[in-house]
Design a protein around this motif. Structure first.
Motif, PDB file in Angstrom:
ATOM      1  N   PRO A 191       6.725   3.002  -0.925  1.00  0.00           N
ATOM      2  CA  PRO A 191       6.837   3.323   0.506  1.00  0.00           C
ATOM      3  C   PRO A 191       5.534   3.781   1.149  1.00  0.00           C
ATOM      4  O   PRO A 191       5.379   3.690   2.368  1.00  0.00           O
ATOM      5  CB  PRO A 191       7.890   4.450   0.520  1.00  0.00           C
ATOM      6  CG  PRO A 191       8.685   4.246  -0.715  1.00  0.00           C
ATOM      7  CD  PRO A 191       7.707   3.749  -1.729  1.00  0.00           C
ATOM      8  N   GLU A 192       4.591   4.279   0.345  1.00  0.00           N
ATOM      9  CA  GLU A 192       3.346   4.802   0.893  1.00  0.00           C
ATOM     10  C   GLU A 192       2.132   3.950   0.563  1.00  0.00           C
ATOM     11  O   GLU A 192       1.012   4.281   0.944  1.00  0.00           O
ATOM     12  CB  GLU A 192       3.117   6.235   0.378  1.00  0.00           C
ATOM     13  CG  GLU A 192       4.214   7.206   0.793  1.00  0.00           C
ATOM     14  CD  GLU A 192       3.991   8.601   0.231  1.00  0.00           C
ATOM     15  OE1 GLU A 192       2.958   8.805  -0.443  1.00  0.00           O
ATOM     16  OE2 GLU A 192       4.848   9.478   0.457  1.00  0.00           O
ATOM     17  N   TYR A 193       2.358   2.837  -0.151  1.00  0.00           N
ATOM     18  CA  TYR A 193       1.203   2.056  -0.603  1.00  0.00           C
ATOM     19  C   TYR A 193       0.480   1.368   0.551  1.00  0.00           C
ATOM     20  O   TYR A 193       1.081   0.845   1.485  1.00  0.00           O
ATOM     21  CB  TYR A 193       1.631   0.986  -1.610  1.00  0.00           C
ATOM     22  CG  TYR A 193       0.522   0.009  -1.926  1.00  0.00           C
ATOM     23  CD1 TYR A 193      -0.532   0.369  -2.754  1.00  0.00           C
ATOM     24  CD2 TYR A 193       0.507  -1.259  -1.357  1.00  0.00           C
ATOM     25  CE1 TYR A 193      -1.560  -0.511  -3.028  1.00  0.00           C
ATOM     26  CE2 TYR A 193      -0.526  -2.154  -1.624  1.00  0.00           C
ATOM     27  CZ  TYR A 193      -1.561  -1.769  -2.459  1.00  0.00           C
ATOM     28  OH  TYR A 193      -2.579  -2.633  -2.709  1.00  0.00           O
ATOM     29  N   SER A 240      10.749  -0.615  -9.565  1.00  0.00           N
ATOM     30  CA  SER A 240      12.010  -0.171  -8.980  1.00  0.00           C
ATOM     31  C   SER A 240      11.899  -0.321  -7.472  1.00  0.00           C
ATOM     32  O   SER A 240      10.891  -0.810  -6.956  1.00  0.00           O
ATOM     33  CB  SER A 240      12.296   1.294  -9.360  1.00  0.00           C
ATOM     34  OG  SER A 240      11.377   2.161  -8.705  1.00  0.00           O
ATOM     35  N   SER A 241      12.912   0.139  -6.749  1.00  0.00           N
ATOM     36  CA  SER A 241      12.885   0.013  -5.291  1.00  0.00           C
ATOM     37  C   SER A 241      11.757   0.825  -4.667  1.00  0.00           C
ATOM     38  O   SER A 241      11.293   0.514  -3.573  1.00  0.00           O
ATOM     39  CB  SER A 241      14.223   0.460  -4.704  1.00  0.00           C
ATOM     40  OG  SER A 241      14.474   1.815  -5.053  1.00  0.00           O
ATOM     41  N   HIS A 242      11.288   1.853  -5.373  1.00  0.00           N
ATOM     42  CA  HIS A 242      10.275   2.729  -4.789  1.00  0.00           C
ATOM     43  C   HIS A 242       8.976   2.797  -5.582  1.00  0.00           C
ATOM     44  O   HIS A 242       8.023   3.420  -5.130  1.00  0.00           O
ATOM     45  CB  HIS A 242      10.851   4.141  -4.612  1.00  0.00           C
ATOM     46  CG  HIS A 242      11.204   4.812  -5.913  1.00  0.00           C
ATOM     47  ND1 HIS A 242      12.293   4.452  -6.674  1.00  0.00           N
ATOM     48  CD2 HIS A 242      10.592   5.816  -6.589  1.00  0.00           C
ATOM     49  CE1 HIS A 242      12.346   5.200  -7.756  1.00  0.00           C
ATOM     50  NE2 HIS A 242      11.328   6.037  -7.733  1.00  0.00           N
ATOM     51  N   THR A 243       8.918   2.195  -6.750  1.00  0.00           N
ATOM     52  CA  THR A 243       7.681   2.230  -7.539  1.00  0.00           C
ATOM     53  C   THR A 243       7.300   0.828  -8.010  1.00  0.00           C
ATOM     54  O   THR A 243       8.148  -0.046  -8.193  1.00  0.00           O
ATOM     55  CB  THR A 243       7.814   3.146  -8.777  1.00  0.00           C
ATOM     56  OG1 THR A 243       8.893   2.667  -9.599  1.00  0.00           O
ATOM     57  CG2 THR A 243       8.077   4.586  -8.371  1.00  0.00           C
ATOM     58  N   PHE A 253       9.701  10.774 -10.321  1.00  0.00           N
ATOM     59  CA  PHE A 253      10.881  11.508 -10.779  1.00  0.00           C
ATOM     60  C   PHE A 253      11.743  11.959  -9.610  1.00  0.00           C
ATOM     61  O   PHE A 253      12.956  12.108  -9.748  1.00  0.00           O
ATOM     62  CB  PHE A 253      10.461  12.708 -11.639  1.00  0.00           C
ATOM     63  CG  PHE A 253      10.043  12.307 -13.015  1.00  0.00           C
ATOM     64  CD1 PHE A 253      10.956  11.751 -13.901  1.00  0.00           C
ATOM     65  CD2 PHE A 253       8.732  12.444 -13.434  1.00  0.00           C
ATOM     66  CE1 PHE A 253      10.576  11.367 -15.176  1.00  0.00           C
ATOM     67  CE2 PHE A 253       8.338  12.061 -14.705  1.00  0.00           C
ATOM     68  CZ  PHE A 253       9.269  11.521 -15.574  1.00  0.00           C
ATOM     69  N   SER A 254      11.126  12.144  -8.444  1.00  0.00           N
ATOM     70  CA  SER A 254      11.907  12.451  -7.250  1.00  0.00           C
ATOM     71  C   SER A 254      12.841  11.298  -6.919  1.00  0.00           C
ATOM     72  O   SER A 254      14.018  11.487  -6.617  1.00  0.00           O
ATOM     73  CB  SER A 254      10.975  12.730  -6.066  1.00  0.00           C
ATOM     74  OG  SER A 254      11.718  12.879  -4.876  1.00  0.00           O
ATOM     75  N   GLY A 255      12.332  10.072  -7.014  1.00  0.00           N
ATOM     76  CA  GLY A 255      13.154   8.886  -6.773  1.00  0.00           C
ATOM     77  C   GLY A 255      14.251   8.741  -7.797  1.00  0.00           C
ATOM     78  O   GLY A 255      15.394   8.389  -7.483  1.00  0.00           O
ATOM     79  N   VAL A 256      13.935   9.042  -9.079  1.00  0.00           N
ATOM     80  CA  VAL A 256      14.942   8.960 -10.137  1.00  0.00           C
ATOM     81  C   VAL A 256      16.057   9.961  -9.884  1.00  0.00           C
ATOM     82  O   VAL A 256      17.245   9.659 -10.015  1.00  0.00           O
ATOM     83  CB  VAL A 256      14.290   9.218 -11.519  1.00  0.00           C
ATOM     84  CG1 VAL A 256      15.361   9.379 -12.590  1.00  0.00           C
ATOM     85  CG2 VAL A 256      13.353   8.084 -11.882  1.00  0.00           C
ATOM     86  N   ASN A 257      15.671  11.181  -9.494  1.00  0.00           N
ATOM     87  CA  ASN A 257      16.673  12.219  -9.238  1.00  0.00           C
ATOM     88  C   ASN A 257      17.554  11.866  -8.057  1.00  0.00           C
ATOM     89  O   ASN A 257      18.751  12.136  -8.059  1.00  0.00           O
ATOM     90  CB  ASN A 257      15.972  13.561  -8.984  1.00  0.00           C
ATOM     91  CG  ASN A 257      15.306  14.097 -10.233  1.00  0.00           C
ATOM     92  OD1 ASN A 257      15.710  13.760 -11.342  1.00  0.00           O
ATOM     93  ND2 ASN A 257      14.279  14.917 -10.077  1.00  0.00           N
TER      94      ASN A 257
END
Length: 466
Positions: free
Chosen positions: A379-381, A403-406, A447-451
């Motif tokens: 999202p920030e790339y 993943s959807s965010h990484t 890990f924020s995305g995983v959580n």
């Protein structure tokens, strides 16, 4: 002279695999660059399609590319093409007879294959396709088992499996030249490798990295985060001499807990050398050693033809370097006992990439390439996040979605000047070359995305009464 004229008007068709699609164009360009040839597409080039038409090449060039590529499936000398079979026939009848005749003359043997992308044809339909090409002046004999020449009719039905058209979008016909090296993905699979770890690089990606780096015979290749040596295996396959370092003593020496299921400890011969021995390339192995990438041990010289690596991201492997924030009393004259284990501290991602680029600027030969993975929070790339160095220019930047965010991006850079040629004051003042600190937050955001995903799953389970 006739051969030269024939070569100048030839076009070639590449059939590419539909995986690792972002890596295909840089790989083909790099392999052509090894032969001193530019990438010239013929007609309207669409990068995401499974078929590319190239010109300006010789058959030898095409064979050279296919002898290395793991992204390309097959290559053909293109004789004709069109949107319909009628257009294909017109195109084929216009193709120079002198180019066809050496492969169709009496006494030769041949076979015609029919290949369809994104659609399956019944056997009877394939036979009809072949019979409909009776306008071609074949004088040889059909031999299905071991023909001298193989021809292929290729039909492209698009890339959407949920919207397959009744008729092909495009049709090609040509003489088969060579297959790519897709077999290497199976033969070098980490599932069957003698020595592996938690983060051993996938075989296909390892060979792609070696090709992006233009690894060639007798090159010297270095991996500063060598791990279990997957990248050394790929480079040694192309007959390059390989070496590496890693801060993990147990990995370098093949000791400690095994990464294999149902196995607790590593065996006595589980090491990087054994991996190269498994594939018959032990003679290309120089050595590996325990070393801290932030404090390299190499003399100041341009030593390496390529540096290929997968730095740790702090997810499955920690990012550590020697040193401590505390005051540590050093032994006199810095003499350590043989059993001394150095204290380590966190090695931030921004520092890893800054050190890696600086090391490459000093230790790559001119024209040598650095190929490495850069983890990003999608999202920030933005492209400004890719680390820069004034001695290196970016050749390619390819994304592998995790993943959807990484995701992680495969960055290929080439050394264009020596550090001594730089204006040091201008370099330090240029904001483009300042370390980007945002990489340091990748682990927390991962890990924020995983959580967050785990929370959604927990909520869903609660709603369902589980």
């Amino acid at each position: 002279m006739a051969t030269s004229t024939r070569q100048s008007c030839l076009k070639y068709l590449l059939h590419l695999a539909q995986d690792n699609m972002d890596f295909r164009l840089p790989e083909i360009k790099s392999l052509l660059a090894l032969r001193g040839k530019p990438f010239h597409s013929s007609g309207h080039f669409q990068e995401k399609t499974p078929f590319w038409c190239l010109d300006g090449l010789s058959e030898e060039d095409v064979r050279g590319v296919m002898a290395r590529s793991v992204c390309a499936k097959s290559a053909f000398e293109l004789w004709g093409h069109g949107k319909t079979h009628s257009e294909l026939k017109t195109s084929l009848l216009k193709y120079p007879t002198e180019n066809m005749s050496p492969f169709m003359r009496k006494g030769s043997t041949y076979r015609i294959n029919v290949y369809t992308f994104n659609k399956t044809l019944e056997f009877e339909d394939r036979i009809k396709r072949i019979d409909s090409m009776d306008y071609l002046p074949f004088e040889g004999t059909v031999n299905l088992k071991s023909p001298q020449h193989i021809f292929c009719l290729l039909e492209d039905y698009g890339t959407d499996p949920n919207d397959i058209p009744e008729h092909p979008n495009y049709i090609y016909f040509g003489r088969w030249i060579a297959d790519g090296q897709r077999e290497l993905i199976r033969s070098h699979s980490v599932k069957n490798r003698h020595f592996i770890g938690n983060t051993s690089m996938d075989a296909g990606l390892s060979f792609i990295m070696a090709n992006h780096a233009k690894v060639n015979k007798n090159d010297l290749v270095f991996d500063p985060f060598v791990g279990t040596g997957s990248l050394l295996v790929a480079c040694s396959h192309f007959r390059a001499y390989v070496c590496g370092t890693d801060i993990d003593y147990n990995t370098i020496h093949g000791r400690g807990r095994s990464s294999r299921k149902n196995k607790t400890w590593r065996g006595p011969d589980e090491n990087i050398r054994a991996n190269l021995r498994q594939y018959g390339t032990e003679d290309m192995y120089i050595d590996v050693m325990v070393s801290d990438a932030s404090k390299h041990v190499w003399r100041e010289a341009a030593l390496f033809d390529a540096i290929i690596t997968d730095p740790p991201y702090g997810i499955r492997e920690s990012t550590r370097r020697t040193g401590s924030h505390k005051d540590v009393t050093k032994p006199q004259d810095a003499i350590y006992e043989e059993s001394h284990v150095p204290v380590t501290q966190a090695y931030h991602l921004s520092d890893i990439f800054t050190d890696l680029l600086n090391f490459s600027a000093h230790h790559l030969v001119l024209g040598g390439r650095l190929v490495y993975w850069l983890p990003v929070y999608r999202p920030e790339y933005c492209v400004e996040m890719v680390p820069l160095n004034p001695c290196l220019r970016i050749i390619s930047n390819c994304e592998q979605t995790l993943s959807s965010h990484t995701s992680r991006r495969l960055i290929t850079m080439e050394k264009i000047k020596n550090p001594e040629e730089l204006d040091s004051l201008a370099y330090l003042a240029d904001p483009r070359f300042s370390p980007y600190q945002g990489h340091n937050a990748f682990r927390e955001k991962y890990f924020s995305g995983v959580n967050k995903r785990s929370g959604k799953e927990d909520n869903k389970a609660a709603v369902n009464g589980e």
